[in-house]
Design an enzyme around this catalytic site. Structure first.
Site, short mmCIF file in Angstrom:
data_model
loop_
_atom_site.label_atom_id
_atom_site.label_comp_id
_atom_site.label_asym_id
_atom_site.label_seq_id
_atom_site.Cartn_x
_atom_site.Cartn_y
_atom_site.Cartn_z
N SER A 150 -4.69 5.46 -55.32
CA SER A 150 -5.35 6.76 -55.35
C SER A 150 -4.44 7.87 -54.81
O SER A 150 -3.39 8.11 -55.39
CB SER A 150 -6.68 6.67 -54.58
OG SER A 150 -7.47 7.78 -54.91
N ASP A 197 -13.09 4.64 -63.92
CA ASP A 197 -12.83 5.24 -62.61
C ASP A 197 -13.57 6.58 -62.52
O ASP A 197 -13.25 7.51 -63.26
CB ASP A 197 -11.32 5.43 -62.44
CG ASP A 197 -10.91 5.83 -61.03
OD1 ASP A 197 -11.73 6.44 -60.32
OD2 ASP A 197 -9.76 5.53 -60.66
N HIS A 229 -12.48 2.62 -59.52
CA HIS A 229 -11.39 3.19 -58.71
C HIS A 229 -10.75 2.16 -57.78
O HIS A 229 -9.69 2.43 -57.23
CB HIS A 229 -11.97 4.35 -57.89
CG HIS A 229 -10.96 5.18 -57.18
ND1 HIS A 229 -9.87 5.74 -57.82
CD2 HIS A 229 -10.86 5.57 -55.86
CE1 HIS A 229 -9.15 6.43 -56.93
NE2 HIS A 229 -9.73 6.33 -55.74
O1 9J3 Z 1 -7.38 8.48 -52.43
C1 9J3 Z 1 -8.43 8.59 -53.09
O2 9J3 Z 1 -9.25 7.65 -53.24
C2 9J3 Z 1 -8.75 9.97 -53.63
C3 9J3 Z 1 -10.19 10.10 -53.84
C4 9J3 Z 1 -10.82 11.47 -53.69
O3 9J3 Z 1 -11.96 11.55 -53.92
O4 9J3 Z 1 -10.15 12.57 -53.30
C5 9J3 Z 1 -10.95 13.74 -53.26
C6 9J3 Z 1 -10.55 14.64 -52.19
#
Ligand code: 9J3
Length: 291
Positions: A150, A197, A229
């Site tokens: 992510s 995702d 995700h």
């Molecule tokens: O690192 C991640 O899982 C990003 C997910 C996310 O919702 O970022 C929004 C600020």
């Protein structure tokens, strides 16, 4: 004894000795890359601290032939190394030194995660030279890869874009980066994505990231059908909706073996036809190679 006989005996003896010492290089198969590899894995945490991240662990193969490449891995937003720790032993068992890290703050942005990854790469390089390190003299400092989940995947892509001269490969999984500029990426990059995702949708993140990487760069986009995700995260700390670590791990290992280590035996595992056993698991596999 004639000069000729004298000359040939050491040669023959040498060849026999080589055959005994060098393990037969078995051709990689789907099965051999779907789980842990041939090496015993050890880990440690008492390496020198840095400012760019808080905690980390290094996993390494105890009985692999040196030198080995290194891999640094960052977790995602609000996560820690525990959330993607499975990659450490999995990759180490296939012959890599792997540093899994926790960021200074759980909410650090992708730019800070890129800095953390580069610091982790620096540590892996330093372990090669540090007296008393379990990896002393065992690292190939010119073979380093970055990975991340992510925002950590966003960090891996930023690191690849900004520090390509110091890296050999990048493998972000379900990456998140909202205003990406990855047009400078020249190192081979495998993007792992989930079709379903809802946090970093592949349509807004992984796929545009893939498209933004220059066509002159070896790149691949591996998307898991119905994957959410968290498909690349650890079973213990996951909200993953699928069990696809076998296939995902195999592509990552093959990517490192081929594109970081230059081992052509792994090319068919990336660029061959999608194996029948995987066809239902993958919604897309796109590469910019015809091989
Ligand atoms: O690192 C991640 O899982 C990003 C997910 C996310 O919702 O970022 C929004 C600020």
């Amino acid at each position: 004894m004639s000069q000729r006989n004298h000359g040939i005996f050491p040669l023959v003896a040498g060849l026999v000795l080589c055959a005994l010492l060098v393990p037969a290089h078995a051709e990689p198969t789907l099965e051999s890359l779907n789980g842990n590899g041939p090496y015993d894995v050890a880990s440690y945490t008492d390496f020198p601290e840095v400012e760019a991240f808080s905690e980390g662990a290094i996993y390494y193969p105890e009985n692999a032939e040196a030198p080995m490449g290194g891999v640094a891995i960052s977790p995602g937003f609000t996560e820690s190394q525990a959330h993607m720790r499975w990659w450490g032993p999995r990759l180490a068992s296939h012959g890599y030194a792997v540093l899994t890290l926790s960021t200074n703050q759980p909410r650090d942005n992708p730019e800070l995660r890129a800095e953390a990854l580069m610091a982790a790469v620096g540590i892996l390089r330093d372990e090669h030279a540090r007296a008393g390190s379990p990896l002393e003299g065992r690292i190939d400092v010119d073979r380093m890869a970055v990975m991340g989940h992510s925002m950590g995947g966003g960090g891996a892509l930023i690191a690849a874009n900004d520090h390509g001269e110091a890296l050999s490969a990048a493998i972000p999984f379900t990456p998140w980066q909202r205003s990406p500029d990855f047009s400078n990426i020249s190192i081979p990059t495998l993007i792992i994505a989930g079709e379903a995702d809802r946090i970093a949708s592949s349509a807004e993140h992984a796929w545009p990231h893939y498209e933004m990487i220059p066509e002159t760069t070896p790149k691949a986009y591996l998307e898991f059908a119905d994957g959410n995700h968290f498909i690349g995260n650890s079973p213990q700390r996951t909200r993953s909706n699928l069990d696809v670590h076998d296939v995902m791990g195999r592509y990552a290992i093959a990517w490192l073996k081929l594109h970081m280590d230059g081992d052509e035996a792994y090319r068919p595992l990336i660029y061959g036809e999608v194996p029948e056993a995987d066809q239902a698991k993958l919604s897309r596999l796109v590469t910019n190679s015809t091989e």
